[in-house]
Design a protein around this motif. Sequence first.
Motif, PDB file in Angstrom:
ATOM      1  N   ASP A 112      -3.528  -5.208   3.309  1.00  0.00           N
ATOM      2  CA  ASP A 112      -4.564  -4.257   2.683  1.00  0.00           C
ATOM      3  C   ASP A 112      -5.558  -4.519   3.771  1.00  0.00           C
ATOM      4  O   ASP A 112      -6.719  -3.838   3.483  1.00  0.00           O
ATOM      5  N   HIS A 128       0.754  -1.177   0.123  1.00  0.00           N
ATOM      6  CA  HIS A 128       0.134  -0.042   0.002  1.00  0.00           C
ATOM      7  C   HIS A 128       0.901   1.145   0.216  1.00  0.00           C
ATOM      8  O   HIS A 128       1.758   1.412   0.870  1.00  0.00           O
ATOM      9  N   HIS A 143     -11.268  -4.807  -1.328  1.00  0.00           N
ATOM     10  CA  HIS A 143     -10.056  -4.442  -2.081  1.00  0.00           C
ATOM     11  C   HIS A 143      -9.305  -5.360  -2.632  1.00  0.00           C
ATOM     12  O   HIS A 143      -8.628  -5.271  -3.698  1.00  0.00           O
ATOM     13  N   ALA A 197      -3.948   1.218   5.674  1.00  0.00           N
ATOM     14  CA  ALA A 197      -3.961   1.733   4.367  1.00  0.00           C
ATOM     15  C   ALA A 197      -3.720   3.213   4.614  1.00  0.00           C
ATOM     16  O   ALA A 197      -4.332   3.804   5.325  1.00  0.00           O
TER      17      ALA A 197
END
Length: 336
Positions: free
Chosen positions: A207, A145, A327, A211
């Motif tokens: 994730d 990320h 995600h 994040a």
Amino acid sequence: MFRMPPEWAPHERTWMAWPGPNATFTGDDLAESRLAWASVARAVRRFEPVTMVVGRGQAAGARALLGPDIELVERDLDDAWMRDIGPTFVTDGTELAAVDWVFNGWGGQDWATWEHDSKIARHVADLADVPVHSSALVNEGGAIHVDGEGTVLLTDTVQLGAGRNPGWTREQVEAEIHARLGTEKAIWLPHGLTGDYGMFGTQGHVDIVAAFARPGVVLVHSQQDPAHPDYERSRVYADILRGQADARGRSLEVVEVPAPTVLKDEEGDWVDYSYINHYLCNGAVVLCAFDDPNDEVAAGIFGRLFPDRTVTPVDARTIFAGGGGIHCITQQQPKV
């Protein structure tokens, strides 16, 4: 220099992959998963184009659930986690390219197959008409990320895990990550959430843990119940991140997002339900929902952090039962 833009930068489109029959999706689970994937795709499509990669011969069934305004392309697939099997898009400001990491079924897990999924990044790059930057690192999109200004989040049990990159040092991993993403500083977390080490887990993707919301601000999963093993883990993550500065020298501001109140699934296993596994698309936050009292709490936090975006909750329980979240099934193609 090519770099990975942050997720909040404008998108050209979102890429997804359609669930097909495999070890993850069987019987009723497959039908329920297709409905869940379709709900996410339709939520994203309200704000930007969506291209769904579907297995051979599955387009008609996908079209019936997705509607007419989502693009379908047929390619051979093993699984349906586009964040991990698809490319990581990078740009030098004028041109777009696609990083093709080595994919080996989340560390060569014995239930996984990846003959077809290991080629999806190149298929997507070809469909997007962009060049491929090949990497020798075993890695997935859910395992990184970025803040768009030089900082990347990683986890020890993924990039340094024996099933992915045996023999690689931390310095070698960082060098390769920085070369591909245009980052300068890696912040390492020691592991992922407890439930992510179950049968269909990723062995520690970041994730679902943390994040960036914007440069200098990082969201972190916060389990509130001491009965859950993630109670201690989430405090470790918050403490590590509070003690870090980003690539620009800013001390990180940590925003803790309370976990859903449910602790175990129907089989009695610890859940890794997390609001951190959201997806930012043009004008919206597509947020995991769990029919839980904390859904509203999380929506409020995201609404305050992203006041110019529409917070769009989508029930993610079926997706999490398969090993990931919203995600994990989406992958952005940045607008250049």
